[in-house]
Motif scaffolding. Structure first.
Motif, mmCIF file in Angstrom:
data_model
loop_
_atom_site.group_PDB
_atom_site.id
_atom_site.type_symbol
_atom_site.label_atom_id
_atom_site.label_comp_id
_atom_site.label_asym_id
_atom_site.label_seq_id
_atom_site.Cartn_x
_atom_site.Cartn_y
_atom_site.Cartn_z
ATOM 1 N N ASN A 156 0.762 -1.089 -0.051
ATOM 2 C CA ASN A 156 0.012 0.034 0.189
ATOM 3 C C ASN A 156 0.918 1.280 -0.129
ATOM 4 O OD1 ASN A 156 -2.346 1.743 0.172
ATOM 5 N ND2 ASN A 156 -2.958 0.817 2.020
ATOM 6 N N VAL A 157 0.320 2.480 -0.144
ATOM 7 C CA VAL A 157 1.137 3.749 -0.146
ATOM 8 C C VAL A 157 1.363 4.296 1.391
ATOM 9 C CG1 VAL A 157 0.233 4.357 -2.419
ATOM 10 C CG2 VAL A 157 -1.081 4.852 -0.172
ATOM 11 N N GLY A 158 1.214 3.386 2.379
ATOM 12 C CA GLY A 158 1.621 3.869 3.689
ATOM 13 C C GLY A 158 1.084 2.625 4.680
ATOM 14 N N GLY A 204 -4.872 4.057 1.199
ATOM 15 C CA GLY A 204 -4.994 3.195 -0.181
ATOM 16 C C GLY A 204 -6.462 3.429 -0.577
ATOM 17 N N GLU A 229 4.979 -0.935 2.456
ATOM 18 C CA GLU A 229 5.215 -0.025 1.528
ATOM 19 C C GLU A 229 6.350 -0.617 0.563
ATOM 20 O OE1 GLU A 229 5.086 4.112 2.906
ATOM 21 O OE2 GLU A 229 5.683 3.018 4.681
ATOM 22 N N VAL A 231 -4.384 8.323 -4.853
ATOM 23 C CA VAL A 231 -4.386 6.950 -5.233
ATOM 24 C C VAL A 231 -4.963 6.550 -6.596
ATOM 25 C CG1 VAL A 231 -4.274 6.262 -2.672
ATOM 26 C CG2 VAL A 231 -6.434 6.232 -3.787
ATOM 27 N N PHE A 271 -0.661 5.803 -6.748
ATOM 28 C CA PHE A 271 -0.649 4.632 -5.986
ATOM 29 C C PHE A 271 0.606 4.017 -6.521
ATOM 30 C CE2 PHE A 271 -1.068 0.030 -5.084
ATOM 31 C CZ PHE A 271 -1.836 0.310 -3.887
ATOM 32 N N ASN A 320 3.961 6.029 -5.966
ATOM 33 C CA ASN A 320 4.415 5.903 -4.660
ATOM 34 C C ASN A 320 5.013 4.546 -4.340
ATOM 35 O OD1 ASN A 320 3.827 5.295 -1.323
ATOM 36 N ND2 ASN A 320 4.036 7.382 -1.515
ATOM 37 N N VAL A 321 4.467 3.532 -4.749
ATOM 38 C CA VAL A 321 5.382 2.009 -4.683
ATOM 39 C C VAL A 321 6.661 1.911 -5.365
ATOM 40 C CG1 VAL A 321 4.966 -0.257 -5.126
ATOM 41 C CG2 VAL A 321 3.063 0.729 -4.274
ATOM 42 N N LYS A 373 8.982 4.363 -3.321
ATOM 43 C CA LYS A 373 9.482 3.825 -2.313
ATOM 44 C C LYS A 373 10.637 2.366 -2.510
ATOM 45 C CE LYS A 373 6.213 5.942 0.881
ATOM 46 N NZ LYS A 373 5.011 5.962 1.392
#
Lengths: 351, 351
Positions: free
Chosen positions: A183-185, A191, A218, B150, B235, B238-239, B242
């Motif tokens: 997920n994004v956090g 999410g 993440e 997202v 979404f 961001n994945v 990271k």
């Protein structure tokens, strides 16, 4: 004997790399035999170069046509019966082989596999599982789906958790794999809707799937020691996999430039050469080459399209290991229990 | 003077790291002045340690409350008027500052920024743009959205292309940035429906946005020389961000272990130390710290939550540079043209 069907055509480097991989795999695994599928006229001359010991455990099945990287899955499903890919999967269906390997077009391979092998009960979207170098206790984590489908609903993500945990348990002898949902956090409220729904489902089925659910993870947690199995949809998983590979490659190039930037660092690089070679093997995607298709009634391993002989050999070795392990029976059991529980459970919306 | 409002609270390392970053930024940029927002009782004692030259260009605005990393964006929108984050963004709205920087909760910062600054015309989803180390001609690519929302529809992805190209052109003095759309393969038929629709839209608006569209790109292309701006939903972005950071960190750790694995590699590492330091700076996310919020009527830079003084200084430097550049005017023009063209164009479904 572990019998593995290998699609000899369709990789980026052509049949020579595939046959090189077969020879390496046969030399490394004494109980392996390979059925090679492809164009006899092309393959026969290449086989003549193999040592006799390898040649004895390798047979050839002729297939006149080849699936290209550009072919659309639907086209191959309708017109692909004469292809080496189709032939390799057919050998699984008839039981001639216990597992199949192909370097070809991923979408077509999944389509042909679904059509011939059918999905396991309780699975509506099969997934591709890949290994990820990690600082965790086993040196690797498993991520799925790495690109079988561009979408996944909450029920699919639960199936991925169960399939991924069974696969990881089998591969690393880990009784209780830890599952995380990408997920994004890590906060509960983050999410997309289907991910929040999957969060509850996966938490609820920890005993069915015999895993520990660690919650949201993440992208930075993919190599983290707190998680063994990372669950995500195939779009996100594919982007993450390729981003990780691309980043590793970029740093490798930068590292090479670093050691060539003067004679002092060059000398340093020479002194550290053996240790650096071990490092590059540790993060070399070829060493863990092979995405495993999970959720089908048969074991199919997708090798990287650009795999060389080392990569192909790793994929064949993985297929042989899986073929002998009986993991699919245990996976099927848990998927059926989860599917039944979902049907019996009162719906979350009060219906 | 470039006036930058800085939220002193809310980072993982607390106000001391933020003030350290302010001091570094003030020393590096002679035309910078900073308005620090936060709890006077906490900040005043920390400021007394600063050199007089820095102290002269730094003022303090008291805000009694702080947004925590756990606070939900909606809660902060309703009850956050006394927070340092709100106060820093308000300074942008009133014109007291030309740009704002915060290390705090990303979701809350976006919500507070949208509420106070409002979206630019033609933008329904603002985005966060980040820089990515690359082997390309400028050493970096820009990816957006790195996590503002997202989801993204086709029209949002077109706006990201236009905003990203304007931002990249401004930052790297590149007249014609090359834009790619992140997908699971480069073939035309791959991907989700909204991505195929965006593919056509972005191709059609190359002249409006003054970019060259290179088509679909994959995760492995993020550092590739053939693309400058990578467009994706928040979404996936961001994945990817990271995952890239996590992979770089893992390889860094493995590299450290490599040089500690014996005295010969250790000697090698010592000889290559200066070159290796340059390498680690090249891939250090702190050096390019700062996600820029695009699509708002104001310049907001989100620093990494765990940023130390070096990271905070980089984010403030970026904010100051953007504040003086006038990029938002040019971006607004192109977004309006694209939005009008979409309204005037016949719909694809024949309506």
């Amino acid at each position: 004997m572990d019998k593995v069907a290998v699609d000899a055509m369709g990789g980026d480097l052509g049949p020579r790399a595939v046959i090189g991989g077969c020879a390496k795999a046969l030399a490394a695994h004494q109980h392996l035999s390979i059925i090679l599928h492809g164009d006899e006229a092309v393959l026969q001359p290449l086989l003549s170069g193999l040592p006799g010991a390898a040649r004895d455990r390798l047979s050839l099945v002729h297939a006149s046509d080849t699936v290209s990287m550009q072919d659309k899955p639907g086209h191959v499903m309708r017109h692909g019966r004469e292809t080496s890919m189709w032939s390799a999967i057919a050998a699984l269906k008839t039981g001639e082989a216990a597992a199949a390997v192909s370097c070809g077009n991923t979408g077509a391979l999944m389509a042909v596999s679904m059509l011939q092998l059918r999905r396991m009960e309780g699975v509506s979207r099969p997934a591709i599982a890949c290994l990820w170098p990690s600082r965790g206790r086993h040196g690797f984590s498993t991520m799925l789906d790495a690109g079988a489908d561009v979408k996944a609903e909450a029920a699919d993500l639960l199936a991925y958790a169960i399939m991924g945990a069974t696969y990881f348990r089998n591969d690393f002898d880990e009784p209780r794999p830890r599952v995380g949902l990408l997920n994004v956090g890590t906060e509960e409220h983050k999410g997309r809707a289907e991910i929040k729904a999957a969060h509850d489902l996966i938490a609820r089925h920890q005993e069915t799937g015999r895993y520990d659910y660690v919650g949201f993870v993440e992208g930075s947690d993919l190599p983290d020691e707190r998680v063994d199995v990372i669950v995500t949809d195939g779009f996100t998983g594919n982007v993450a996999l390729k981003t990780g590979e691309g980043t590793a490659k970029l740093i490798g190039e930068f590292l090479g430039e670093t050691f060539r930037s003067g004679w002092v660092p060059m000398l340093g690089g020479l002194l550290a050469r053996r240790a650096l070679t071990r490092l590059s093997q540790r993060i070399d995607p070829r060493q863990v080459n092979g995405g495993v298709f999970l959720g089908l009634n048969g074991t199919v391993v997708k090798s990287h399209g650009s795999a060389d002989a080392t990569g192909v050999a790793a994929a064949i070795g993985l297929a042989a290991k899986l073929a002998g392990s009986g993991y699919r029976g245990r996976m099927a059991e848990r998927l059926v229990i989860a599917a039944q529980a979902s049907q019996d459970a009162p719906k979350g919306d009060g219906a």
